[in-house]
Design an enzyme around this catalytic site. Structure first.
Site, PDB file in Angstrom:
ATOM      1  N   GLN A  27      -4.066   5.597   0.634  1.00 12.58           N
ATOM      2  CA  GLN A  27      -2.835   4.827   0.439  1.00 12.58           C
ATOM      3  C   GLN A  27      -2.361   4.933  -1.010  1.00 12.58           C
ATOM      4  OE1 GLN A  27      -0.967   2.494   2.652  1.00 12.58           O
ATOM      5  NE2 GLN A  27       0.420   2.851   0.941  1.00 12.58           N
TER       6      GLN A  27
ATOM      7  N   CYS B 229       2.365  -1.535   0.974  1.00 14.46           N
ATOM      8  CA  CYS B 229       1.716  -0.579   1.893  1.00 14.46           C
ATOM      9  C   CYS B 229       1.890  -0.952   3.365  1.00 14.46           C
ATOM     10  CB  CYS B 229       0.239  -0.446   1.546  1.00 14.46           C
ATOM     11  SG  CYS B 229      -0.695  -1.967   1.811  1.00 14.46           S
TER      12      CYS B 229
ATOM     13  N   ASP C 269       0.858  -6.578  -1.469  1.00 13.66           N
ATOM     14  CA  ASP C 269       0.130  -6.360  -0.219  1.00 13.66           C
ATOM     15  C   ASP C 269      -0.048  -7.735   0.426  1.00 13.66           C
ATOM     16  OD1 ASP C 269      -1.443  -5.328   1.819  1.00 13.66           O
ATOM     17  OD2 ASP C 269      -3.217  -5.011   0.572  1.00 13.66           O
TER      18      ASP C 269
ATOM     19  N   HIS D  93      -8.832   1.714  -0.799  1.00 16.64           N
ATOM     20  CA  HIS D  93      -7.877   2.318   0.158  1.00 16.64           C
ATOM     21  C   HIS D  93      -7.283   3.540  -0.555  1.00 16.64           C
ATOM     22  CE1 HIS D  93      -5.517   2.894   3.574  1.00 16.64           C
ATOM     23  NE2 HIS D  93      -4.705   1.857   3.540  1.00 16.64           N
TER      24      HIS D  93
ATOM     25  N   ARG E 167       2.838   9.038   3.370  1.00 19.31           N
ATOM     26  CA  ARG E 167       1.414   9.083   3.744  1.00 19.31           C
ATOM     27  C   ARG E 167       1.102  10.390   4.470  1.00 19.31           C
ATOM     28  NH1 ARG E 167      -1.405   4.214   4.837  1.00 19.31           N
ATOM     29  NH2 ARG E 167      -3.189   5.593   4.601  1.00 19.31           N
TER      30      ARG E 167
ATOM     31  N   ARG F 196     -12.257   4.141   9.063  1.00 19.61           N
ATOM     32  CA  ARG F 196     -11.780   2.844   8.562  1.00 19.61           C
ATOM     33  C   ARG F 196     -12.831   1.822   8.956  1.00 19.61           C
ATOM     34  NH1 ARG F 196      -5.897  -0.003   8.676  1.00 19.61           N
ATOM     35  NH2 ARG F 196      -5.655   1.623   7.110  1.00 19.61           N
TER      36      ARG F 196
HETATM   37  N1   CP Z   1      -0.969   0.765   4.947  1.00 19.91           N
HETATM   38  C1   CP Z   1      -1.847   1.019   5.926  1.00 19.91           C
HETATM   39  O1   CP Z   1      -2.963   1.506   5.693  1.00 19.91           O
HETATM   40  O2   CP Z   1      -1.403   0.711   7.164  1.00 19.91           O
HETATM   41  P1   CP Z   1      -2.253   0.679   8.486  1.00 19.91           P
HETATM   42  O3   CP Z   1      -3.202  -0.490   8.368  1.00 19.91           O
HETATM   43  O4   CP Z   1      -1.246   0.486   9.561  1.00 19.91           O
HETATM   44  O5   CP Z   1      -3.008   1.965   8.618  1.00 19.91           O
HETATM   45  N1  NVA Z   2      -5.449  -5.049   2.037  1.00 17.13           N
HETATM   46  C1  NVA Z   2      -5.078  -4.781   3.383  1.00 17.13           C
HETATM   47  C2  NVA Z   2      -4.509  -3.406   3.506  1.00 17.13           C
HETATM   48  C3  NVA Z   2      -4.027  -3.047   4.861  1.00 17.13           C
HETATM   49  C4  NVA Z   2      -3.486  -1.680   4.952  1.00 17.13           C
HETATM   50  C5  NVA Z   2      -6.280  -4.940   4.294  1.00 17.13           C
HETATM   51  O1  NVA Z   2      -7.392  -4.584   3.917  1.00 17.13           O
HETATM   52  O2  NVA Z   2      -6.103  -5.452   5.376  1.00 17.13           O
END
Ligand code: CP
Ligand code: NVA
Length: 309
Positions: free
Chosen positions: A138, A267, A227, A135, A293, A108
């Site tokens: 997700q 999400c 989101d 993502h 997930r 990430r």
């Molecule tokens: N939806 C999602 O990716 O959650 P986290 O940021 O908690 O991993």
């Molecule tokens: N769009 C959000 C998703 C988090 C899971 C971010 O990038 O923070």
């Protein structure tokens, strides 16, 4: 070697295979407890290294459970604990080291370039656990959830997104092309999807529908996604952006402007973009969405490890 970096780079056939494997595995686990291993222990002896440059709850825990349920193990790292994150070691060297110790690497990150660099220097599969432009784990899971709840292929449904043009939306747009579903997007003019993404959709002979009027966006929707307006590490004037999205808040009245049996998905984590009444209400399936997930991550891992049947 199969990476899982962007949905747009993976064939529809492979994405479909991942979803159907997840469906089978989920139904076979009904009587198993959390850490019991799937029959055949398909990833026995394998280790997934996960590294987070940004916070995560769901992605981290679902990958942990996923590899455990397949008989393997995981190591979770914060980049600032490594030489790499401290700036003392290159991506190339880190990628080679990780390839020596692990069998797969989930990252990430706040940089798409970094994922590409890791991919170019590693000899193990790379999974994108969220980057600025994507993502994918997700959204593939969300396609699975939509079909599970609606009991029909997503291509037969009207999908709507209300919110910022961010990584999750970019992956949802990619999914709309891969799975041929209608996607309507509701957002303020200033926050519409960028030209690169729109050109890619056009190049693939598909269309997305963009509205700056939230009521028009949700008309006829079977599913409304949203989101957080402010993403992780979003470097904007937060107060101003939240104000600009005020008219796009998902409340009960807006849900009632969509189809009668329209569902709500998000999400998580959430902000002010949705009312508690909707988020915690009957039309919301966010907890099932989060749980799924685990199931999709398992099939993504099997795909990357070349074990998907
Ligand atoms: N939806 C999602 O990716 O959650 P986290 O940021 O908690 O991993
Ligand atoms: N769009 C959000 C998703 C988090 C899971 C971010 O990038 O923070």
């Amino acid at each position: 070697m199969k990476h899982f970096i962007h949905l747009k780079d993976i064939s529809t056939k492979d994405l479909r295979k991942i979803i159907s494997d997840a469906k089978k595995r989920k139904s076979l686990r009904k009587k198993l407890s959390t850490l019991e291993v799937d029959k055949g222990s398909p990833l026995k002896g394998k280790m997934l290294i996960q590294m987070f440059e940004k916070a995560s709850s769901r992605t981290r825990i679902s990958f942990y459970l996923a590899i455990k349920q397949l008989g393997g193990g995981t190591l979770t790292l914060r980049s600032n604990e490594l030489h790499f994150g401290q700036g003392g070691e290159s991506i190339a060297d880190t990628a080679k080291i990780l390839s020596t110790y692990g069998d797969g690497f989930m990252l990430r990150t706040d940089s798409d370039k970094k994922i590409e660099n890791f991919r170019d220097h590693s000899t193990i599969p790379i999974i994108n656990g969220l980057s600025p432009s994507s993502h994918p784990t997700q959204v593939l899971s969300d396609v699975f959830t939509v079909e599970e709840i609606k009991k029909k292929p997503i291509s037969k449904l009207n999908i709507c997104w209300i919110g910022d043009s961010n990584n999750v939306l970019d992956s949802l747009i990619a999914a709309s092309v891969k799975f041929s579903f209608k996607l309507s997007i509701g957002c303020p003019k200033k926050f519409e999807p960028g030209k690169k993404v729109r050109d890619w959709v056009k190049h693939n002979n598909r269309k997305i529908f963009i509205y700056n009027d939230v009521k028009k966006a949700v008309r006829g929707a079977d599913v409304i996604f949203s989101d957080k307006v402010i993403s992780l590490n979003d470097k904007v004037n937060k107060k101003k952006k939240i104000e600009q999205f005020k008219r796009f808040k998902i409340d009960k009245k807006l849900m009632n402007s969509a189809k009668k049996d329209c569902i709500f998905l998000h999400c998580l984590p959430r902000g002010d973009e949705v009312s508690d009444e909707v988020f915690l209400g009957k039309k919301s399936h966010v907890w099932q969405q989060a749980l799924n997930r685990v199931h999709i991550q398992k099939s993504i891992l099997l795909y990357c490890f070349g074990k998907l049947r």
